[in-house]
Scaffold this active site. Structure first.
Site, PDB file in Angstrom:
ATOM      1  CE  LYS A  33      33.031  36.608  36.837  1.00 53.95           C
ATOM      2  NZ  LYS A  33      34.097  36.132  37.733  1.00 53.95           N
ATOM      3  CG  ASN A  34      31.783  35.188  40.653  1.00 46.17           C
ATOM      4  OD1 ASN A  34      32.448  34.818  39.689  1.00 46.17           O
ATOM      5  ND2 ASN A  34      31.938  36.371  41.217  1.00 46.17           N
TER       6      ASN A  34
ATOM      7  CG  ASP B 139      32.936  41.276  42.489  1.00 50.32           C
ATOM      8  OD1 ASP B 139      32.522  40.109  42.435  1.00 50.32           O
ATOM      9  OD2 ASP B 139      34.106  41.573  42.803  1.00 50.32           O
TER      10      ASP B 139
ATOM     11  NE  ARG C  46      41.891  37.667  43.667  1.00 49.75           N
ATOM     12  CZ  ARG C  46      41.043  37.548  42.638  1.00 49.75           C
ATOM     13  NH1 ARG C  46      41.331  38.097  41.477  1.00 49.75           N
ATOM     14  NH2 ARG C  46      39.926  36.846  42.771  1.00 49.75           N
TER      15      ARG C  46
END
Ligand code: EPZ
Length: 419
Positions: free
Chosen positions: A22-23, A307, A104
């Site tokens: 995904k990243n 993660d 964030r």
């Protein structure tokens, strides 16, 4: 909202294949704005964040605008800002959304773009209270010598992409070392960019001004997702009779593998053997759970990935002794532990960054909501070893990061249904 019904206690058996990262895929899709036409990218995971990113890219191509409603769903929307600014001379965008694991902030991005000559203005809030930012660079962007105040993965990716269309050379110092940064540079270089040093602390980009990249380098294949692979390895340690994980990028998971060894998990890695280009990992849960308590501290790559912190916490509830978890990257990434305690875990939250997990504890089924991508999957893992039938709601959060996860877990024996 989709919900998973999960009956715990089944041992997992069989083979599961890790999907594309995904990243790694998200920055490549955002970088397609640097091209005259869409470059071919293969092995892209079919997950919600990818679908959102594709919608955003299409929107920018059509209207030169970043859609606020979609962009506030994913943090990676920030990756569109640099290319949009470089290509069209301006970018208006919402404060990026995504997992609620901390504030964030985007200060690092804004100072990087201003160092390239962009002018920033805060443009107020939407009706729903989302901050709107705007940048403009009517005379284009110029290369700069920029040092990151804080290590940032998407910050490194975003400024690297922007620098490709800036005039002159850019040097990025204190750059992130995550593998996704090097993959992005490889992809861009394959199509005419001139980037060196990606994957080290100093990245140098020879900007080409606003002359777009030409998609001519052939298809780029997204590598396996190291976070999904690590998550599945932890699930195997918790509940596998015999699990084989294919496309396991072991050399990107050395910190996790060292921790699994310390906990007492035995595993075997089969090296790649063309036409299979990635290793596979075989493991089973320790027979008599002798899992030893292990302290972990999340760190930027190649340290223990933040993660994988939530999945590890589930493993720690089954290890004998007290495991200290120190989450150094995000200040709001331990909240899911309250949910594990509702299931019977004995976790003490010491402060927003540290917790002590006492084990082993029997976990009991509960009805819970997925807080974010990684903690959502951690709750699913806990439900898979808990006694009874759990309901895990807000599954959109899990579908953001894991492709068809219920189907793939059922295929290795899990009792999980999407309702
Ligand atoms: C990337 O997020 C990943 N997302 C995250 O994965 C991952 O957890 C994180 O890197 C750390 O590895 C993607 O790649 C799309 P950061 P990112 O900027 O880039 C602070 C998942 O589940 N910071 O490296 O947003 C920030 O607050 C997601 O796949 C600033 O202070 O993370 C954090 O404390 C979750 N100012 C630290 O840096 C800034 O301008 C690291 O954040 C930017 C970041």
């Amino acid at each position: 909202m989709a919900t998973f019904l999960i009956k715990g206690g089944r041992l997992l058996e069989g083979e599961i294949e890790v999907r594309g990262s995904k990243n790694a895929a998200l920055p490549l899709l955002a970088a397609s704005l640097l091209f005259d036409k869409n470059p071919e990218i293969k092995n892209v995971p079919q997950i919600e964040d990818i679908f959102r990113m594709k919608e955003l890219v299409l929107g920018v191509k059509e209207s030169e605008k970043i859609d606020t409603e979609i962009a506030k769903k994913i943090r990676a929307s920030i990756l569109l800002v640099g290319p949009t600014l470089a290509r069209f001379g301006r970018a208006v965008f919402p404060h990026p959304g995504g997992c609620v694991i901390g504030a964030r902030p985007i200060d690092v991005f804004l100072s990087g773009w201003q160092a390239m000559g962009a002018e920033y203005a805060y443009s107020g809030k939407t009706a729903h209270g989302t901050d709107i930012h705007s940048l403009k660079a009517p005379n284009g962007l110029s290369g700069c010598d920029f040092t990151f105040r804080a290590l940032s993965v998407t910050g490194t990716e975003g400024l690297m992409m922007t620098a490709v269309l800036a005039k002159g050379k850019t040097i990025l110092r204190n750059a992130a070392l995550e593998p996704e940064v090097a993959r992005l540079a490889e992809f861009l270089n394959k199509n005419g960019a001139k980037i060196s040093g990606a994957g080290t602390t100093t990245v140098i980009i020879e900007g080409r001004g606003v002359e777009l990249l030409r998609a001519g380098g052939g298809a780029f294949c997204i590598p396996p997702d190291r976070i999904e692979a690590g998550t599945l390895a932890i699930l195997g340690a918790l509940a596998a009779k015999k699990l084989v994980i294919r496309n396991f990028p072991g050399e990107e998971l050395v910190a996790l593998l060292a921790v699994l060894k310390d906990v007492g998990v035995e595993y075997e890695i089969t090296p790649p053997n063309p036409p299979v280009f990635f290793p596979s990992l075989a493991l089973e849960r320790p027979r008599s759970w002798i899992g030893r308590a292990v302290n972990i501290k999340t760190k930027e790559y190649p340290g223990f990935p933040t993660d994988l912190q939530a999945p590890f916490a589930v493993l720690a509830t089954q290890a004998s002794g007290a495991s200290m978890i120190h989450e150094t990257i995000f200040e709001g990434r331990l909240n899911y532990m309250e949910d594990l305690n509702k299931m019977g875990a004995r976790i003490i939250l010491c402060d927003p960054h540290r917790a002590i997990v006492n084990g082993p504890t029997v976990l009991h089924a509960r009805t819970l909501e997925s807080p974010d991508i990684r903690a959502g999957l951690a709750l699913i893992m806990a439900a898979l070893i808990a006694e009874g039938e759990s309901q895990i709601g807000n599954i959109y959060q899990v579908d953001r990061g894991y492709e068809k996860i219920d189907e793939r877990l059922r295929a290795i024996g899990a009792d999980i249904k999407r309702i």
